[in-house]
Each structure stands twice: as structure tokens, then as C-alpha cells.
Design a protein around this motif. Structure first.
Motif, PDB file in Angstrom:
ATOM      1  N   LEU A 154      41.057  57.426  49.551  1.00  0.00           N
ATOM      2  CA  LEU A 154      41.018  56.140  48.864  1.00  0.00           C
ATOM      3  C   LEU A 154      42.340  55.763  48.214  1.00  0.00           C
ATOM      4  N   ARG A 155      43.287  56.705  48.108  1.00  0.00           N
ATOM      5  CA  ARG A 155      44.536  56.445  47.405  1.00  0.00           C
ATOM      6  C   ARG A 155      45.741  56.672  48.308  1.00  0.00           C
ATOM      7  N   ASN A 192      48.250  60.127  39.516  1.00  0.00           N
ATOM      8  CA  ASN A 192      47.095  60.805  38.923  1.00  0.00           C
ATOM      9  C   ASN A 192      47.353  62.287  38.722  1.00  0.00           C
ATOM     10  N   ASN A 245      40.049  61.355  46.731  1.00  0.00           N
ATOM     11  CA  ASN A 245      41.437  61.158  46.318  1.00  0.00           C
ATOM     12  C   ASN A 245      42.347  60.955  47.526  1.00  0.00           C
ATOM     13  N   ASP A 277      38.604  61.833  39.430  1.00  0.00           N
ATOM     14  CA  ASP A 277      39.463  62.744  38.669  1.00  0.00           C
ATOM     15  C   ASP A 277      38.655  63.512  37.633  1.00  0.00           C
ATOM     16  N   ASP A 320      39.892  57.570  37.625  1.00  0.00           N
ATOM     17  CA  ASP A 320      38.468  57.282  37.772  1.00  0.00           C
ATOM     18  C   ASP A 320      37.698  58.584  37.543  1.00  0.00           C
ATOM     19  N   GLU A 368      49.850  56.706  44.351  1.00  0.00           N
ATOM     20  CA  GLU A 368      48.705  56.766  43.426  1.00  0.00           C
ATOM     21  C   GLU A 368      48.254  58.207  43.222  1.00  0.00           C
ATOM     22  N   ARG A 369      48.268  59.012  44.282  1.00  0.00           N
ATOM     23  CA  ARG A 369      47.889  60.423  44.131  1.00  0.00           C
ATOM     24  C   ARG A 369      48.869  61.148  43.221  1.00  0.00           C
ATOM     25  N   ALA A 419      47.915  54.370  38.322  1.00  0.00           N
ATOM     26  CA  ALA A 419      47.028  55.449  38.762  1.00  0.00           C
ATOM     27  C   ALA A 419      45.568  55.010  38.836  1.00  0.00           C
ATOM     28  N   LYS A 420      45.152  54.194  37.874  1.00  0.00           N
ATOM     29  CA  LYS A 420      43.743  53.801  37.774  1.00  0.00           C
ATOM     30  C   LYS A 420      42.831  55.033  37.839  1.00  0.00           C
TER      31      LYS A 420
END
Length: 256
Positions: free
Chosen positions: A146-147, A155, A143, A228, A224, A151-152, A221-222
Motif C-alpha cells: 500500500l505504500r 514510517n 506496508n 504500524d 496507521d 512512505e515506508r 508517512a500517514k
């Protein structure tokens, strides 16, 4: 100790498989203490003599280096922490401090190691517990690496919505200073992220959050399943879904 407190400890997956004799031996020398908010329970580098069980209140686990501080996890009842250090009879890699008035049960590390040698089912439970902690750590690292911060945050908000029952409006469980740390952001970057995320249908009113356009936020957010873990701990079935821990804000356990 009250029998009700022992029952709460016994209900944890870590202790539920122990024989009655082993559980009695482990808890026989335990003691329950009440700590005010802001109490340092241990400092990273300390020798760990006890496994801590949080029965009431909340605790933050953190670390510092070169005048920098960070919060690694926030725990709610009923939770255990510093299990890995207890198993290895090693120094703590994290500090622990109460956020609010907390009731904490302290179990002898030596008694727990002896129980592992004598109770095979308990040893398996410890291995499962630490494996879940390791997988949670991998999720947290993915997390972070990659984000981006926005984005964090997206999510995190989706996770909180699910954990708090699925309603579009819910409350942030922590003040924003603490939230910034657990998300790996500075308070300034978190403020900018909150300002930006309103473009994705999120309404912020103090600690209250409303996700007005869930599909829009999810596109940002995408989420995953390999990063997640959106299954609320209280709803997860016994097994691997239950043993994989929330990386930053948990009602369960953490190793280290």
C-alpha cells in the motif's frame, strides 16, 4: 548452561506460563553455542530440529530465489525464531545467519512438541505467539503493497524514533544495505529515498538521523495503527499489544 541464561528464556511470554516441570524437560537437553559473525545457522529447506533462542548478538532471517536474495527480519536478544516450523515439524522457509558474534540456545523441537501436548498453558502461549507473528506478517504485507518506498522509509524512521526513546535524533540500527532489504527496496532506491526525505525535515549524517520537523514527516508517512505497531515491545503491556510483532526489526519472536 548458566542459570541467568535460563532465567532470560523463562522471562519470554512463550515460556513464562509453562509449568516448572515442563520447562525443565524442554531445557534439559538444550545446549548453548557461541557463533561468530556470518555463520549460517540454517538454510531454507533444511529440516528444523531445534527452536533457536537468541541470547546475545543479532541474526538476520532471509530467503533467496532465482539468484535474488532478501532479508525478511533482523532479530535482537532475547528472541526466538523458526517456531512455526518446529510446531509443524516442517522444513524451514527462511535461512538464518548471524550478523555479529551471537550466543544462541537451541531447544529440541521434539521436546517442545511434547510439551505442547502435555501442558495446556504452553499450547495456548504457542498459539498466541504464532497469532502475533501472523498479524505482524499482515502488517508487513500491507506496508509493502500500500505504500511507496518513501512512505515506508518515513514510517520506519518514525518507528525507530519511538523505539529509541522518542528523541528527535537517533541512530539507524543497521547498515543501509540491510535496511534497504528489510524495507523491500534496492540500495539505489533507498539512497534516492534518503535524498528525497530531507525535503520533509529529516537530516541524515551517516547513521545518525534527526527529525527536525516531526509534523511534516508524519504528514508524509500517514502512520496507521492497522499497519504500524509503534508500541515499543519493552513497554507494551502483557496481552495483544505485546504479542503483535515488529514486521522487520524486532526484539521479540518470529515464526515461519
Amino acid at each position: 548452561m548458566r542459570s541467568a541464561d535460563l532465567d532470560r528464556v523463562r522471562s519470554l511470554p512463550l515460556f513464562g506460563v509453562m509449568s516448572d516441570e515442563a520447562f525443565k524437560n524442554v531445557t534439559g537437553g538444550a545446549f548453548l553455542q557461541k557463533f561468530p559473525a556470518g555463520t549460517t545457522l540454517l538454510t531454507e529447506g533444511d529440516t528444523v530440529d531445534f527452536l533457536y533462542v537468541l541470547l546475545d548478538g543479532s541474526v538476520e532471517l532471509g530467503a533467496s530465489w532465482n539468484d535474488k536474495d532478501t532479508i525478511l527480519a533482523v532479530l535482537r536478544p532475547v528472541s526466538t525464531f523458526i517456531l512455526a516450523a518446529v510446531v509443524l515439524d516442517a522444513d524451514a522457509l527462511m535461512s538464518a545467519q548471524t550478523i555479529e558474534r551471537s550466543d544462541i540456545l537451541m531447544l529440541s523441537g521434539e521436546a517442545l512438541r511434547r510439551a505442547m501436548r502435555e501442558d495446556a498453558a504452553f499450547s495456548v502461549a504457542v498459539a498466541q505467539e504464532l497469532s502475533g507473528c501472523y498479524r505482524g506478517l499482515v502488517r508487513a504485507i500491507k506496508n509493502q503493497k500500500l505504500r511507496g518506498g518513501l512512505e515506508r522509509l518515513a514510517n520506519y524512521l518514525i518507528t525507530q524514533k519511538i523505539r529509541q526513546g522518542g528523541a528527535d535524533t537517533f541512530s539507524l540500527p543497521h547498515e543501509k544495505r540491510l535496511l534497504a532489504s528489510v524495507l523491500g527496496m534496492t540500495p539505489e532506491n533507498l539512497s534516492r529515498a534518503f535524498a528525497s526525505i530531507t525535503d520533509y525535515g529529516v537530516v541524515i549524517n551517516g547513521p545518525q538521523v534527526t527529525i527536525a520537523r516531526p509534523s511534516v514527516l508524519e504528514r508524509l508517512a500517514k502512520p496507521d495503527p492497522l499497519i504500524d505497531n509503534h508500541t515499543p515491545p519493552s513497554a507494551a503491556p502483557t496481552g495483544k499489544a505485546q504479542r503483535e510483532r515488529w514486521p522487520t526489526d524486532r526484539n521479540q519472536r518470529t515464526g515461519s
